[in-house]
Design a protein around this motif. Structure first.
Motif, mmCIF file in Angstrom:
data_model
loop_
_atom_site.group_PDB
_atom_site.id
_atom_site.type_symbol
_atom_site.label_atom_id
_atom_site.label_comp_id
_atom_site.label_asym_id
_atom_site.label_seq_id
_atom_site.Cartn_x
_atom_site.Cartn_y
_atom_site.Cartn_z
ATOM 1 N N LEU A 127 0.846 -1.195 0.000
ATOM 2 C CA LEU A 127 0.000 0.000 0.000
ATOM 3 C C LEU A 127 0.886 1.252 0.000
ATOM 4 O O LEU A 127 0.603 2.238 -0.680
ATOM 5 N N ALA A 128 1.981 1.159 0.766
ATOM 6 C CA ALA A 128 2.908 2.292 0.787
ATOM 7 C C ALA A 128 3.550 2.469 -0.590
ATOM 8 O O ALA A 128 3.714 3.588 -1.072
ATOM 9 N N HIS A 129 3.874 1.364 -1.218
ATOM 10 C CA HIS A 129 4.442 1.411 -2.573
ATOM 11 C C HIS A 129 3.471 2.065 -3.549
ATOM 12 O O HIS A 129 3.857 2.860 -4.387
ATOM 13 N N ALA A 130 2.207 1.654 -3.409
ATOM 14 C CA ALA A 130 1.195 2.035 -4.407
ATOM 15 C C ALA A 130 1.102 3.546 -4.566
ATOM 16 O O ALA A 130 0.900 4.047 -5.670
ATOM 17 N N LYS A 131 1.286 4.266 -3.445
ATOM 18 C CA LYS A 131 1.152 5.732 -3.496
ATOM 19 C C LYS A 131 2.110 6.327 -4.518
ATOM 20 O O LYS A 131 1.863 7.376 -5.074
ATOM 21 N N VAL A 132 3.232 5.664 -4.724
ATOM 22 C CA VAL A 132 4.189 6.146 -5.715
ATOM 23 C C VAL A 132 3.949 5.462 -7.061
ATOM 24 O O VAL A 132 3.791 6.109 -8.098
ATOM 25 N N THR A 133 3.868 4.134 -7.032
ATOM 26 C CA THR A 133 3.937 3.404 -8.308
ATOM 27 C C THR A 133 2.675 3.535 -9.164
ATOM 28 O O THR A 133 2.746 3.413 -10.379
ATOM 29 N N LEU A 134 1.540 3.799 -8.530
ATOM 30 C CA LEU A 134 0.316 3.894 -9.342
ATOM 31 C C LEU A 134 0.386 5.075 -10.312
ATOM 32 O O LEU A 134 -0.248 5.060 -11.363
ATOM 33 N N ASN A 135 1.178 6.070 -9.965
ATOM 34 C CA ASN A 135 1.374 7.191 -10.906
ATOM 35 C C ASN A 135 2.025 6.726 -12.201
ATOM 36 O O ASN A 135 1.870 7.333 -13.238
#
Ligand SMILES: C[S@@+](CC[C@H](N)C(=O)[O-])C[C@H]1O[C@@H](n2cnc3c(N)ncnc32)[C@H](O)[C@@H]1O
Length: 469
Positions: free
Chosen positions: A429-437
């Motif tokens: 979830l922490a990753h997603a904040k960056v990678t979803l961009n």
């Protein structure tokens, strides 16, 4: 449901004429209608009204010569188990003592020494864990208001417990029974490590290998505090707690499900942590692994020295040919450049897969290790690989999982199962904040690819039956 007062004097019970009649099949016994009527009235036992259930045996209860209850059961000689099915007592006659006597009558029928299994509701007044525990049954699984119980040993129903934890090809490893079993294995590994003075035995020799010291898991899990006005970052155990050591429950499932009945030997071409060898040898199998790092071989061999036979041999599996034949191969090789594997000198040994400069060379070296394994695998046996794709510098997946399938198929094996191993989402979830961009969904799964060498028609005869779930 009304229960006769627990304090009802035993004498009063004795005054009543209680009779148990064993019938080989409800159908044809003359009690079909009585059983069906009571099953429908009872509700919980309604399945005993069905014709396909009435083919089974039963104990019929008569009180003062009147039909007052039943307990159906089935002996399965093919699997070697004794299943208790449905039970009910007629209204006004419900009594725990008589009910328990009825269960004991069934136990007497088990002259085969089979484990006796029963699923009971935690809410039912008679068919409930407490009553069965008193008789000597043990609960092997608590699931959604039901207790799965056995009159026998827990080991006899281990496969059922594992089957409930897996069931489909998506294995959710965050469920409570999965975590419970994992804890049980980890405690055993910790104990063996303690005995031989191995620090942190679950992760021994793997310090800091996961994504290096700045990996996202370490960043997220680190604790921050102020000491004398200075900011301190404590990565603590999380530092190596994220190394990709194999889940011992996966080892347990793979060994129980994919080892043939007469199997004896397990091979792992990319040894890694102690888990698979520990589990295999705990079950009495001979385990051999090729592992390129001396430090990993040394700690694993020390931890497992009391077990039957688990050996890690320092070798490069792309060149090493294991001696003799094996009945199961299971490996969790490196995922390209996800981790670093360092030996005593702090360096990756020559030939270590993640030290290889291109993905294509990595893949070919990995597949050479598999090839030697396939040659050493007996006919009608499984080759299982736990793997995961990783991304290249352009953010694209290498396609390693897909290449596994094609490789094994080209070697003449069947692609038999594609299992998704689903992990906890926390750090993702922490990753997603960056990678979803970047339109990248953080990877929360690994794959367990199961290949079969031989004639798949033979599987049902060569592998242990699961029985009733
Ligand atoms: C991903 S790790 C194993 C992960 C595994 N899940 C575990 O429990 O540790 C893979 C292991 O393969 C070893 N390895 C890398 N290249 C190898 C090679 N050419 N031959 C044998 N072992 C190798 C590494 O040292 C590492 O311990």
């Amino acid at each position: 449901m009304l229960l006769i007062d627990e304090n009802l004097k035993q004498e009063e019970l004795f005054k009543r004429n209680i009779e148990f009649i064993k019938v080989d099949s409800v159908i044809g016994s003359g009690y079909e209608n009585d059983v069906a009527k009571l099953a429908i009235e009872d509700g919980v036992a309604y399945r005993a009204a069905r014709k396909n259930m009435q083919i089974h045996s039963a104990i019929i209860l008569k009180i003062d010569n009147k039909f007052s209850g039943f307990f159906t059961f089935q002996v399965n000689h093919e699997v070697g188990e004794f299943c208790l099915l449905q039970s009910a007592m007629s209204k006004g006659n419900e009594d725990k003592n008589i009910y328990s006597q009825m269960v004991n009558e069934i136990i007497k029928q088990n002259t085969f020494g089979y484990p006796m299994i029963m699923t009971v509701s935690t809410k039912h007044p008679l068919e409930c864990p407490k009553v069965f525990e008193k008789i000597g049954f043990k609960t092997y699984l608590d699931l959604s208001g039901y207790a799965y119980m056995v009159y026998g040993t827990l080991d006899q129903v281990r496969m059922k417990r594992l089957a409930h934890a897996t069931m489909t090809n998506a294995w959710t490893t965050t469920r409570s029974d999965w975590l419970k079993m994992k804890k049980e294995w980890n405690e055993k590994i910790e104990e063996a490590g303690k005995k031989y003075n191995i620090q942190n035995p679950k992760f021994a020799s793997r310090d800091g290998c996961w994504q290096g010291s700045n990996g996202m898991s370490n960043v997220v899990l680190a604790k921050h505090s102020l000491k004398d006005g200075e900011v301190k970052h404590d990565k603590g155990k999380s530092f190596n707690g994220n190394a990709s050591v194999l889940d011992p429950v996966v080892c347990d499932v793979i060994i129980r499900f994919f080892m043939p009945k007469n199997g004896k030997r397990v091979y792992n071409p990319f040894g890694g942590g102690v888990q698979l060898g520990f589990v295999a040898a705990s079950y009495g199998y001979e385990y051999k692994a090729s592992e390129i790092r001396q430090n990993q071989c040394d700690v694993n061999n020390k931890i497992c020295q009391d077990l039957n036979s688990a050996t890690w041999i320092k070798s490069n599996s792309s060149k090493y040919k294991p001696e003799g034949k094996f009945d199961l191969i299971f490996s969790c090789p490196p995922y390209y450049q996800v981790e670093e594997y360092l030996d005593y000198d702090g360096k990756s040994p020559d030939g270590e897969l993640n030290n290889i400069p291109t993905y294509e060379q990595f893949r070919d070296t990995l597949f050479s290790g598999y090839k030697h394994g396939i040659e050493a695998l007996n006919e009608n046996c499984f080759f299982v690989v736990m793997t995961g794709d990783s991304r290249n510098k352009d953010g694209a997946y290498y396609g390693c999982e897909a290449e596994h399938e094609l490789f094994f198929r080209d070697q003449g094996l069947h692609i038999y199962n594609k299992i998704v191993y689903l992990e906890c989402e926390f750090t993702r979830l922490a990753h997603a904040k960056v990678t979803l961009n970047y339109r990248k969904f953080p990877k929360r799964e690994q794959k367990i690819l199961v290949f079969f060498k031989g004639d798949s028609d033979k599987i049902k005869d060569l592998y242990p039956k699961i029985g009733r779930l």
